[in-house]
Design an enzyme around this catalytic site. Structure first.
Site, PDB file in Angstrom:
ATOM      1  N   HIS A 121       0.769  -1.339  -0.139  1.00 14.03           N
ATOM      2  CA  HIS A 121       0.116   0.210  -0.236  1.00 14.03           C
ATOM      3  C   HIS A 121       0.784   1.300  -0.080  1.00 14.03           C
ATOM      4  O   HIS A 121       0.471   2.380  -0.580  1.00 14.03           O
ATOM      5  CB  HIS A 121      -1.067  -0.134   1.232  1.00 14.03           C
TER       6      HIS A 121
ATOM      7  N   ARG B  68     -14.467  20.635   4.509  1.00 13.42           N
ATOM      8  CA  ARG B  68     -15.110  19.724   5.690  1.00 13.42           C
ATOM      9  C   ARG B  68     -14.525  20.112   7.092  1.00 13.42           C
ATOM     10  O   ARG B  68     -13.410  19.376   7.271  1.00 13.42           O
ATOM     11  CB  ARG B  68     -15.060  18.308   5.082  1.00 13.42           C
TER      12      ARG B  68
ATOM     13  N   ARG C 101     -18.093  24.241   5.341  1.00 16.63           N
ATOM     14  CA  ARG C 101     -19.494  23.614   6.199  1.00 16.63           C
ATOM     15  C   ARG C 101     -19.192  23.570   7.686  1.00 16.63           C
ATOM     16  O   ARG C 101     -18.203  22.963   8.000  1.00 16.63           O
ATOM     17  CB  ARG C 101     -19.440  22.262   5.401  1.00 16.63           C
TER      18      ARG C 101
ATOM     19  N   GLU D 269     -29.950  17.934   1.328  1.00 14.69           N
ATOM     20  CA  GLU D 269     -29.220  16.536   1.386  1.00 14.69           C
ATOM     21  C   GLU D 269     -30.482  15.716   1.618  1.00 14.69           C
ATOM     22  O   GLU D 269     -30.270  14.397   1.553  1.00 14.69           O
ATOM     23  CB  GLU D 269     -28.116  16.302   2.371  1.00 14.69           C
TER      24      GLU D 269
ATOM     25  N   ASN E 146     -24.608  12.781  -2.389  1.00 17.09           N
ATOM     26  CA  ASN E 146     -24.228  11.482  -2.013  1.00 17.09           C
ATOM     27  C   ASN E 146     -25.388  11.004  -1.035  1.00 17.09           C
ATOM     28  O   ASN E 146     -26.089  10.226  -0.898  1.00 17.09           O
ATOM     29  CB  ASN E 146     -22.753  11.317  -1.197  1.00 17.09           C
ATOM     30  N   ASP E 147     -25.637  12.073   0.192  1.00 18.54           N
ATOM     31  CA  ASP E 147     -26.522  11.816   0.795  1.00 18.54           C
ATOM     32  C   ASP E 147     -28.078  11.723   0.536  1.00 18.54           C
ATOM     33  O   ASP E 147     -29.029  11.053   0.637  1.00 18.54           O
ATOM     34  CB  ASP E 147     -26.423  12.787   2.159  1.00 18.54           C
TER      35      ASP E 147
ATOM     36  N   ARG F  62     -25.846   4.074   1.185  1.00 19.24           N
ATOM     37  CA  ARG F  62     -24.599   4.098   0.587  1.00 19.24           C
ATOM     38  C   ARG F  62     -23.172   3.365   0.894  1.00 19.24           C
ATOM     39  O   ARG F  62     -22.524   3.053  -0.078  1.00 19.24           O
ATOM     40  CB  ARG F  62     -24.388   5.492   0.076  1.00 19.24           C
TER      41      ARG F  62
ATOM     42  N   CYS G  54     -21.776  19.897  -4.424  1.00 18.32           N
ATOM     43  CA  CYS G  54     -20.808  19.245  -3.779  1.00 18.32           C
ATOM     44  C   CYS G  54     -20.763  17.889  -3.610  1.00 18.32           C
ATOM     45  O   CYS G  54     -19.553  17.249  -2.819  1.00 18.32           O
ATOM     46  CB  CYS G  54     -20.202  20.146  -2.643  1.00 18.32           C
TER      47      CYS G  54
END
Length: 850
Positions: free
Chosen positions: A468, A575, A611, A705, A728-729, A739, A776
């Site tokens: 990795h 974020r 945010r 969202e 996404n949400d 998800r 976003c």
């Protein structure tokens, strides 16, 4: 000597252990002499050609063959298997022991000659013996070779592998078709799927079986492509559970094949390595990350602090271990999310897989057993990790050897939470200038956090190109070589060098001619990148001139430069939860203020949308001591949490308004808003704090969202300055699909017409109120998705920085009228597949524009 393939044993044939190949009370002068003696024994028995001892010495330079607990397993290089005439073992018993590597003393040295993988059974028995230190210690002093032969030549008496030969009630057979076998990332998905069924699921390969809910047990099967396995289940709804599990593991095949094909394409397009023309000292390793760089050597010494063995009550030890593992999970989640935003989802999955290693029951069980025996917590945890890591390293599979390194990395993190003094070495003391970092090995988490402007190359004494660490180095664009041998650690710090990550070479003290040639090569590459960055910096305007602002989703100020270089016109989502996730304590107002000011200054006047704290759902912070919820995605998260916890919201708002007072294009955005009442309460808090500080007004927006926010967007728009849609949400809540559930992931599609209609509804409501809408979420970073969003009227798209060039290119290749027509067609579709089929309609417009 003819280079012919040696005869090999049939797959089920055990390796020979002849009494004359066991030398008791051997007294080699040192490691090199021991290897020579083993080579002579194997050659005299007709197992190998005389040159095999040199190959064994070469392996020692490339990797550490010390298993631990006084056992070493020298063997030849894979490239020299033609020197093996037949499989065999030679064993030296060194009662007083010899130094194998610094700090490692070998008493039982097992020389292996194997043309294929027949030696793996011996290595498994060795690792089982290492679990029984008393039995192993007896082998160091026995006077009858039969005792050693019996220990290595027969299965352990308790033979836990015998039971799995019997499959469970429900079963199916499958041939593994993952091109790189079962490695950590797909195995993590297997574990998640098995646990989600509630049934007992077992995976058997030959005579070996593993509990499908135990990650390390799965990895220890050493499954390679083409291996036939039997998967069986028993318990609650076993047939249905097995069906779901089968869908998951077979469903991963396409992604595994795509990843392998991408890796092969990258390897095929790699250019030839740099060749110096002057007289230089060259150290050879294995190329792990392509590129060329010039820098000065900086040695990162291994952190070999002694692990204290301080007994404590079992209850206290268990509580501290639970806390340390929980804190480590939070760190790994932060690393996963941060790496995903900066480097992409594939690299972020490395840390999800690392977190999965903490779920293995053997680690916890062994640690507790050792504490019951009277040992301390840190010592017991370290022993448990080392035992399991040694068993993985012994399987003879380079991919699984890399997972042993991952396990040690995770183990070190847990140790650091148990006792901060055991946290490991630091990269904070790098010298000025560009450096080539040289280390025995480097953990994935350390690699992910490197600054490529400072660390221009990596060279490790151990490791492999599939580790990795190597994967992350390639993503970061840092040239790297691995398996350079122990001699790397003897290099003089400050020595100038050229690292060639293509050929796997480190050229020391190059002359001016070679330095000039290397600089010329590097300059040509830099010019190419500059041209690309210049194109990225061009605005995202449609062919008929409609500007769409393209911004970046990032977490910290030091990520801003890369985002801008990729063409970001600002930050559409900062974020702030990462300030909380990456720390063991809640950041105070002053530390938050310093971070927000640093971000504003890094953007040099470009817009920044911050945010407010978005904790809950899949982002939990142990030190906030939030109540455990049965369904955190439907619980107290986002705006609900902020309004209930003024101790979290108000210091953050004060820090933000203090930052705004000193200048900059700052906006504030609140997450997971569901009602007008929440917006009014949040705006009231903003106004009160802004007035107290004397800061200017800044735009205040909300995330859309949840369906409730989209449906009442008309009412919400009257009280906010902008909307930002988190696709996404929104997808998760509109479709009622988690998800993070691997069984549902293919269906949780943001291009589902229901999701697109929610987005269109929100945009239209904002336009009626004279407000703008951004996106976003992940859909903004997909070129086709971005085209649809622009056609719906979205004015700002914010995404992972690496997605920006492709999105800008897509938008430039069409007119606004074409994008609007495309969006209208998509909104009339019945399925997500129908929407995706529309992507072909963009090709002619794109080509025409070109």
């Amino acid at each position: 000597m003819a280079n012919t393939a040696p005869p090999t044993a049939s797959p089920g044939t055990a390796m020979a252990i002849a009494p004359e190949l066991v030398r008791l009370d051997a007294r080699p002068a040192g490691k090199a002499d021991a290897i020579q003696q083993l080579g002579q024994l194997l050659a005299a028995a007709g197992c190998v050609d005389p040159g095999y001892a040199a190959s064994m010495e070469g392996r020692e330079r490339a990797a550490n063959t010390f298993l631990g607990h006084g056992v070493a397993i020298p063997h030849g290089m894979a490239a020299d298997r033609h020197l093996v005439r037949r499989n065999g073992l030679a064993i030296l018993q060194v009662r007083d022991g010899i130094e194998w590597n610094p700090g490692q003393r070998a008493h039982l040295i097992v020389g292996i000659a194997a043309a294929s993988d027949e030696h793996i059974a011996i290595l498994r028995r060795l690792t089982r013996l290492m679990q029984d230190e008393a039995s192993l210690a007896r082998l160091f002093t026995v006077t009858d070779p039969a005792a050693i032969i019996a220990a290595l030549g027969a299965e352990a008496p308790e033979a836990p592998a015998a039971a799995p030969a019997t499959d469970l009630a429900e079963r199916f057979d499958w041939v593994l078709d993952y091109p790189t076998g079962l490695h950590a990332r797909p195995a993590t998905r297997w574990v998640e799927a098995a646990r989600a069924t509630g049934a007992r699921i077992q995976v058997r390969h030959g005579a070996q079986a593993a509990d499908a809910s135990a990650l390390i047990a799965l990895l220890q099967l050493g499954l390679r492509p083409g291996d036939a396995i039997t998967v069986s289940a028993e318990g609650r709804d076993a047939a249905a559970a097995l069906s779901r599990f089968r869908a998951t593991i077979t469903g991963l095949s396409a992604q595994e094949k795509a990843d392998a094909a991408l890796a092969a394409r990258r390897a095929a397009t790699t250019a030839q390595g740099f060749e110096p023309t002057g007289r230089v000292i060259t150290l050879a390793g294995i190329g792990a990350s392509p590129g060329l760089a010039i820098g000065r050597i900086h040695l990162l010494a291994a952190h070999d602090a002694a692990i204290p063995d301080q007994p404590l009550p079992l209850a206290e030890g268990g509580a501290r271990l639970e806390h340390a593992i929980r804190a480590t999970r939070a760190q790994l989640k932060a690393l996963e999310d941060d790496t995903g935003r900066r480097l992409g989802a594939a690299d972020a999955a490395i840390f999800a897989a690392q977190a999965g290693l903490l779920d293995d029951p053997d680690l916890i069980t062994t640690t507790c057993q050792l504490m019951v025996e009277g040992h301390g917590l840190a010592w017991s945890w370290h022993q448990a990790v080392e035992r399991v890591a040694a068993s993985l390293a012994a399987l003879g599979n380079p991919v699984l050897a890399g997972r042993a390194a991952d396990l040690r990395d995770v183990g070190r993190r847990v140790l650091g939470h148990i006792d901060p003094a055991l946290a490991g070495g630091s990269l904070s003391d790098l010298p000025e200038g560009k450096v080539i970092l040289v280390a025995d090995d480097l953990s994935p988490s350390d690699t992910a956090g490197l600054d490529p402007d400072r660390v221009v190359g990596l060279a490790t004494a151990t490791g492999g190109p599939t580790s990795h660490t190597a994967i992350l180095a390639r993503t970061l664009g840092v040239p790297a070589l691995v398996a350079g041998g122990a001699g790397l650690m003897d290099l003089k710090p400050g020595t100038e060098a050229i690292i060639d990550g293509i050929a796997g070479r480190l050229h020391l003290e190059p002359g001016e001619q070679d330095l000039a040639a290397a600089r010329s090569f590097i300059a040509r590459q830099a010019e190419k990148r500059t041209r690309e960055e210049a194109q990225r910096a061009e605005p995202a305007a449609t062919a008929d001139g409609r500007r769409i602002e393209v911004a970046a989703n990032i977490n910290l100020p030091d990520q801003a430069a890369f985002a801008l270089a990729q063409g970001a016109e600002g930050v559409g989502l900062m974020r702030t939860e990462f300030l909380f996730l990456e720390s063991g304590v809640t950041p105070d107002e002053d530390s938050q203020f310093a971070t927000y000011r640093a971000m504003i200054e890094a953007l040099a006047g470009k817009p920044l949308i911050v945010r407010a704290l978005d904790i809950g759902g899949d982002k939990q912070v142990p030190h906030l001591r939030l109540p455990v919820e049965a369904n955190p995605f439907l619980g107290v998260r986002g705006a609900r949490l902020l309004l209930r916890r003024p101790d979290l919201m108000e210091p953050q708002l004060r820090a933000l308004y203090r930052a705004a007072k000193e200048g900059g294009a700052l906006s504030i955005m609140f997450p997971m808003v569901t009602s007008v009442a929440e917006v009014l309460a949040l705006r009231a808090a903003c106004d009160r704090i802004r007035s107290a500080i004397g800061a200017p007004e800044v735009p205040v927006g909300i995330m859309v969202e949840v369906p409730a926010a989209a449906v009442q967007a008309d009412a919400l728009a009257r009280h906010v300055d902008f909307f930002s849609i988190g696709t996404n949400d929104l997808t998760q809540y509109v479709l009622a699909m988690d998800r993070q559930n691997p069984d549902l992931a293919p269906e949780a599609d943001s291009l589902h017409p229901a999701v697109l209609r929610m987005i269109a509804m929100t945009v239209q409501a904002a336009e009626r109120a004279g407000k703008w809408t951004g996106v976003c979420g992940g859909l903004a970073g997909e070129p086709f998705g971005a085209a649809l969003l622009a056609g719906m009227g979205v004015r700002e798209l914010s995404m992972t920085p690496r997605d920006i060039p492709a999105v800008k290119s897509m938008l430039r290749g069409a007119t606004l009228a074409q994008l609007k027509a495309l969006a209208a067609q998509a909104l009339d579709c019945a399925t997500a597949d129908d929407v995706r089929a529309l992507e072909a309609n963009l090709a002619p417009a794109e080509q025409a524009a070109a």
